[in-house]
Design an enzyme around this catalytic site. Sequence first.
Site, PDB file in Angstrom:
ATOM      1  CD1 TRP A 157      -1.422   2.647   1.765  1.00  0.00           C
ATOM      2  CD2 TRP A 157      -3.204   1.245   0.627  1.00  0.00           C
ATOM      3  NE1 TRP A 157      -2.497   3.315   1.725  1.00  0.00           N
ATOM      4  CE2 TRP A 157      -3.456   2.543   0.961  1.00  0.00           C
ATOM      5  CE3 TRP A 157      -3.843   0.371  -0.014  1.00  0.00           C
ATOM      6  CZ2 TRP A 157      -4.727   3.214   0.434  1.00  0.00           C
ATOM      7  CZ3 TRP A 157      -5.275   0.704  -0.590  1.00  0.00           C
ATOM      8  CH2 TRP A 157      -5.519   2.150  -0.153  1.00  0.00           C
ATOM      9  CG  ASP A 163      -3.970   1.926 -20.011  1.00  0.00           C
ATOM     10  OD1 ASP A 163      -4.214   2.695 -20.585  1.00  0.00           O
ATOM     11  OD2 ASP A 163      -4.659   1.064 -19.177  1.00  0.00           O
TER      12      ASP A 163
END
Length: 293
Positions: free
Chosen positions: A96, A197
């Site tokens: 995280w 992307d």
Amino acid sequence: MRDQLERALATASEFLEGREVFGLRSVGGGSVGSTWRLTLNDGEELFVKVAHTANLLAEQSGLQALRHWADPALIEVPQVLGCVPLSGKSALVMAWWDLNSGDQFSLGRGLARLHRASSAGGPGRFGWDHDGFIGLGPQPSGWCDSWGDAFTQLRLQPQLCLASEWGLAEQDWECLLRPIAAWLNGHAPEPCLVHGDLWAGNAAVLADGRGLLIDPASWWADREVDLAMTRLFGGFSRRFMEGYSSEWPLPDGAEHRIEVLNLYHLLNHANLFGGGYQQQSRKILKDLRRALL
């Protein structure tokens, strides 16, 4: 889904290392899958993404490749800690990261350094070993020695064929593939590992000022595909380009290639979502016919 995911994560020894799941909460979802924040009993927090297994395996491959070439002093690419099987899907577990809305200079520098390092030590050709995805759209594997052939055969043509479902006829584009390939070959780019992307939702700035790259659709390509996409949907600042240019300035003519490189992403969006993306794709094809034929 939450209960099933929590049970699966609780038995995932590859990243638990004797710890236990303390909490799990949803942090969003999209067309590809759902995302979760996992808290362990020692306080560590992890990021979990649930999607179809094939999508996650392709994402994991891209993350591993980007992480190999990235300079960790400038840019972070999440390390995959585990891939947990679910019923019909999988869960990818990563660290995280706390995000910031700060200066994108290091993000730009880090991307340029990644491009440059990979161009010096890469395969020397364009393509990718495994079939992958661009969002939910297919991104076929294959290799080409020339950039123009790789972009037209491996990227544009598959999307153009899919566009027949919303009325784009083959005669509207078939005659353009050779001229586009020849034009792109004219500036002879080096094969680089690209994110593939790179819209604003797949890049960020960390609390320590470094950049972060996530959710790639990586392949070996002209580095200009990443820079072109940063111009498509916004979200990248002047400081990002200043950082990039400080490491590896773009060659002359890059501005003129943006539209054709972004045609790939517009076609993918047109095939997935329809709407105005179809009109944008038609317009670019019309412009290319006028310019190249």
